[in-house]
Scaffold this motif. Structure first.
Motif, PDB file in Angstrom:
ATOM      1  N   ILE A   5     -14.186  -1.582  -1.698  1.00 24.30           N
ATOM      2  CA  ILE A   5     -13.373  -0.845  -2.668  1.00 24.30           C
ATOM      3  C   ILE A   5     -12.491   0.132  -1.904  1.00 24.30           C
ATOM      4  CG2 ILE A   5     -13.461   0.806  -4.574  1.00 24.30           C
ATOM      5  CD1 ILE A   5     -16.106  -0.498  -5.404  1.00 24.30           C
ATOM      6  N   THR A   6     -11.176   0.038  -2.122  1.00 20.76           N
ATOM      7  CA  THR A   6     -10.272   0.847  -1.320  1.00 20.76           C
ATOM      8  C   THR A   6      -8.936   1.040  -2.024  1.00 20.76           C
ATOM      9  OG1 THR A   6      -9.215   1.025   0.866  1.00 20.76           O
ATOM     10  CG2 THR A   6      -9.350  -1.176  -0.102  1.00 20.76           C
ATOM     11  N   HIS A   7      -8.202   2.075  -1.597  1.00 24.65           N
ATOM     12  CA  HIS A   7      -6.802   2.217  -1.996  1.00 24.65           C
ATOM     13  C   HIS A   7      -5.893   1.962  -0.792  1.00 24.65           C
ATOM     14  CE1 HIS A   7      -8.078   6.278  -0.597  1.00 24.65           C
ATOM     15  NE2 HIS A   7      -6.913   6.224   0.004  1.00 24.65           N
ATOM     16  N   ASP A   8      -6.491   1.587   0.338  1.00 28.01           N
ATOM     17  CA  ASP A   8      -5.747   1.322   1.569  1.00 28.01           C
ATOM     18  C   ASP A   8      -5.409  -0.169   1.639  1.00 28.01           C
ATOM     19  OD1 ASP A   8      -4.918   0.837   4.239  1.00 28.01           O
ATOM     20  OD2 ASP A   8      -5.925   2.675   4.889  1.00 28.01           O
ATOM     21  N   LEU A   9      -4.188  -0.519   1.294  1.00 21.96           N
ATOM     22  CA  LEU A   9      -3.796  -1.925   1.232  1.00 21.96           C
ATOM     23  C   LEU A   9      -3.751  -2.573   2.612  1.00 21.96           C
ATOM     24  CD1 LEU A   9      -0.976  -1.868  -1.465  1.00 21.96           C
ATOM     25  CD2 LEU A   9      -3.415  -2.192  -1.761  1.00 21.96           C
ATOM     26  N   ASP A  10      -3.434  -1.791   3.639  1.00 24.15           N
ATOM     27  CA  ASP A  10      -3.384  -2.349   4.992  1.00 24.15           C
ATOM     28  C   ASP A  10      -4.757  -2.860   5.412  1.00 24.15           C
ATOM     29  OD1 ASP A  10      -0.699  -1.983   5.381  1.00 24.15           O
ATOM     30  OD2 ASP A  10      -0.909   0.000   6.283  1.00 24.15           O
ATOM     31  N   LEU A  11      -5.785  -2.062   5.159  1.00 29.25           N
ATOM     32  CA  LEU A  11      -7.144  -2.479   5.528  1.00 29.25           C
ATOM     33  C   LEU A  11      -7.574  -3.691   4.709  1.00 29.25           C
ATOM     34  CD1 LEU A  11      -8.977   0.956   5.928  1.00 29.25           C
ATOM     35  CD2 LEU A  11      -8.114  -0.540   7.729  1.00 29.25           C
ATOM     36  N   ALA A  45       3.080  -5.779  -6.536  1.00 30.97           N
ATOM     37  CA  ALA A  45       4.266  -5.695  -5.681  1.00 30.97           C
ATOM     38  C   ALA A  45       4.669  -4.239  -5.455  1.00 30.97           C
ATOM     39  CB  ALA A  45       5.414  -6.473  -6.308  1.00 30.97           C
ATOM     40  N   GLY A  46       4.534  -3.418  -6.505  1.00 29.38           N
ATOM     41  CA  GLY A  46       4.870  -2.003  -6.375  1.00 29.38           C
ATOM     42  C   GLY A  46       3.963  -1.284  -5.393  1.00 29.38           C
ATOM     43  N   LEU A  47       2.665  -1.570  -5.446  1.00 30.74           N
ATOM     44  CA  LEU A  47       1.736  -0.954  -4.499  1.00 30.74           C
ATOM     45  C   LEU A  47       2.074  -1.343  -3.065  1.00 30.74           C
ATOM     46  CD1 LEU A  47      -1.759  -1.404  -6.234  1.00 30.74           C
ATOM     47  CD2 LEU A  47      -0.401   0.680  -6.082  1.00 30.74           C
ATOM     48  N   ILE A  48       2.383  -2.619  -2.867  1.00 30.99           N
ATOM     49  CA  ILE A  48       2.706  -3.098  -1.519  1.00 30.99           C
ATOM     50  C   ILE A  48       3.995  -2.451  -1.021  1.00 30.99           C
ATOM     51  CG2 ILE A  48       3.330  -5.140  -0.171  1.00 30.99           C
ATOM     52  CD1 ILE A  48       1.497  -6.747  -2.087  1.00 30.99           C
ATOM     53  N   ASN A  49       4.985  -2.332  -1.889  1.00 33.06           N
ATOM     54  CA  ASN A  49       6.263  -1.732  -1.487  1.00 33.06           C
ATOM     55  C   ASN A  49       6.135  -0.250  -1.148  1.00 33.06           C
ATOM     56  OD1 ASN A  49       7.624  -4.151  -1.832  1.00 33.06           O
ATOM     57  ND2 ASN A  49       8.191  -3.713  -3.958  1.00 33.06           N
ATOM     58  N   CYS A  50       5.108   0.404  -1.697  1.00 36.49           N
ATOM     59  CA  CYS A  50       4.900   1.832  -1.420  1.00 36.49           C
ATOM     60  C   CYS A  50       4.265   2.080  -0.055  1.00 36.49           C
ATOM     61  CB  CYS A  50       3.999   2.450  -2.497  1.00 36.49           C
ATOM     62  SG  CYS A  50       4.757   2.566  -4.115  1.00 36.49           S
ATOM     63  N   THR A  51       3.826   1.017   0.604  1.00 37.99           N
ATOM     64  CA  THR A  51       3.137   1.162   1.879  1.00 37.99           C
ATOM     65  C   THR A  51       4.148   1.240   3.014  1.00 37.99           C
ATOM     66  OG1 THR A  51       1.309  -0.161   1.020  1.00 37.99           O
ATOM     67  CG2 THR A  51       1.397   0.154   3.403  1.00 37.99           C
ATOM     68  N   PRO A  52       4.104   2.297   3.851  1.00 38.35           N
ATOM     69  CA  PRO A  52       5.029   2.392   4.986  1.00 38.35           C
ATOM     70  C   PRO A  52       4.834   1.221   5.941  1.00 38.35           C
ATOM     71  CG  PRO A  52       3.890   4.486   4.614  1.00 38.35           C
ATOM     72  CD  PRO A  52       3.202   3.460   3.771  1.00 38.35           C
ATOM     73  N   VAL A  92       5.957   3.888  -7.442  1.00 35.52           N
ATOM     74  CA  VAL A  92       5.783   3.358  -8.788  1.00 35.52           C
ATOM     75  C   VAL A  92       5.937   4.523  -9.750  1.00 35.52           C
ATOM     76  CG1 VAL A  92       4.241   2.157 -10.368  1.00 35.52           C
ATOM     77  CG2 VAL A  92       4.210   1.578  -7.935  1.00 35.52           C
ATOM     78  N   ARG A  93       6.937   4.458 -10.596  1.00 36.07           N
ATOM     79  CA  ARG A  93       7.220   5.597 -11.476  1.00 36.07           C
ATOM     80  C   ARG A  93       6.094   5.829 -12.475  1.00 36.07           C
ATOM     81  NH1 ARG A  93       9.212   3.768 -16.450  1.00 36.07           N
ATOM     82  NH2 ARG A  93       9.916   1.591 -16.479  1.00 36.07           N
ATOM     83  N   GLY A  94       6.046   7.060 -13.002  1.00 36.38           N
ATOM     84  CA  GLY A  94       5.015   7.407 -13.968  1.00 36.38           C
ATOM     85  C   GLY A  94       3.649   7.546 -13.318  1.00 36.38           C
ATOM     86  N   SER A  95       2.611   7.507 -14.135  1.00 37.61           N
ATOM     87  CA  SER A  95       1.242   7.609 -13.631  1.00 37.61           C
ATOM     88  C   SER A  95       0.341   6.677 -14.426  1.00 37.61           C
ATOM     89  CB  SER A  95       0.727   9.052 -13.756  1.00 37.61           C
ATOM     90  OG  SER A  95       0.447   9.375 -15.101  1.00 37.61           O
ATOM     91  N   ILE A  96      -0.859   6.484 -13.899  1.00 35.67           N
ATOM     92  CA  ILE A  96      -1.804   5.586 -14.561  1.00 35.67           C
ATOM     93  C   ILE A  96      -2.191   6.105 -15.942  1.00 35.67           C
ATOM     94  CG2 ILE A  96      -3.946   6.598 -13.695  1.00 35.67           C
ATOM     95  CD1 ILE A  96      -4.831   3.666 -13.100  1.00 35.67           C
TER      96      ILE A  96
END
Length: 328
Positions: A205-211, A246-253, A268-272
């Motif tokens: 479980i992670t918010h780190d897309l690279d990992l 796609a939005g999450l991936i695009n937010c990754t440097p 990604v505009r707005g919030s959850i």
């Protein structure tokens, strides 16, 4: 997991935290569960071990481990499953480890709770486990307290405790979030090595897309308590079908991008929290740049897009949809 739902009740209000989750974990597989904070990732981890509060929480559906229904298991059986069937590593070892007990005591306690061994045998196993997670001086660390270890060393101890009963499934709930990037990679490489050596499955479980893209076999994207996309790591990160993914991936440097591109990193505009106003429609519609009227008229189904098992929940990327790959 089949049709797994979790509803929290606070006074007269009810909040569905997870809704109709279907997910399979195969033997020796690492499955990543990714998403923003508040998407339900940690709740999912707790429910699998029935660690959610007993009062004011409704859990429905099925969670089966090798055919056994964990949601129907008696308390005594649950004690065997926790640690023995499913192990868990939490994101902050300084919190999950008891600061008043030595590392050795905590390891030996876990070992003897699940294995029929003497204290001397448990101590020997504990030292072997610390060697397995690559701590430099296990006998000395056995006598130390968590505060005497660095963050990376504490996380290695947490991993040792998580695997001390040789579970068939290990839940790693953001195990690298409190660590610097160098130590993060060391912990993930260690986790993958342990997975292969012990033959266990891992829910990462992670918010780190690279990992997740590097270490996971498959990835499930969670948004507002729903799985909105799931597939192999290659499918998810090379050809995402859900605009949220796609939005999450695009937010990754990106390391290969220019400084000018980094200065204008998309978001990604707005919030959850906006999804709470869209319970009867696509949850992501209030934040989606591609949303149309149909998106607010009803929630799309999680439909199969590839024979490999790639599924997505989006009207716009269905065969008759209006979002093509170039625009995503």
């Amino acid at each position: 997991m089949r049709d797994l739902s979790v509803i929290y009740h606070v006074g007269r209000d009810s909040a569905p935290i997870l809704e109709h989750i279907d997910l399979d974990i195969q033997a020796r597989e690492m499955v990543g569960v990714v998403g923003e904070s508040g998407s339900g990732k940690s709740t999912l981890a707790k429910v699998l071990l029935r660690l959610q509060p007993e009062n004011d929480v409704d859990v429905a559906g099925e969670v089966r481990l090798k055919g056994e229904d964990l949601l129907a298991a008696a308390p005594q059986r649950l004690r065997k499953i926790r640690g023995g069937g499913i192990g868990m590593v939490l994101q902050d070892a300084m919190v999950s480890l008891n600061p008043t007990l030595t590392i050795g005591f905590q390891l030996i306690e876990g070992i003897r709770a699940h294995r029929d061994v003497s204290r001397a045998q448990a101590k020997k196993i504990a030292i072997e486990l610390l060697e397995l997670v690559a701590l430099p001086d296990p006998p000395r660390h056995m006598k130390q307290y968590p505060r005497q270890l660095s963050g990376g060393m504490r996380q290695r101890v947490a991993l040792a405790i998580g695997i001390c009963a040789e579970p068939s499934v290990l839940i790693a709930d953001e195990p690298t979030s409190a660590l610097d990037v160098t130590v993060q990679r060391q912990i993930m490489e260690l986790l993958r090595s342990l997975q292969r050596r012990l033959g266990m499955s891992v829910i990462f479980i992670t918010h780190d897309l690279d990992l997740a893209s590097e270490f996971c076999d498959r990835v499930a994207v969670l948004y507002s308590g729903r799985i909105v996309e799931s597939g192999t790591a290659q499918e998810i990160f090379n050809a995402p079908l859900m605009p949220y993914t796609a939005g999450l991936i695009n937010c990754t440097p990106r390391m290969d991008s220019s400084k000018e591109a980094d200065a204008h990193l998309p978001s990604v505009r707005g919030s959850i929290a906006d999804s709470w106003a869209a319970r009867a429609s696509c949850r992501f519609a209030p934040r989606c740049d591609f949303a149309r009227e149909v998106c607010f008229g009803g929630e799309p189904l999680l439909t199969l897009r590839e024979e490999s098992g790639h599924v997505a929940r989006c009207w716009g990327t269905e065969p008759e949809g209006w979002i093509d790959e170039a625009r995503r």
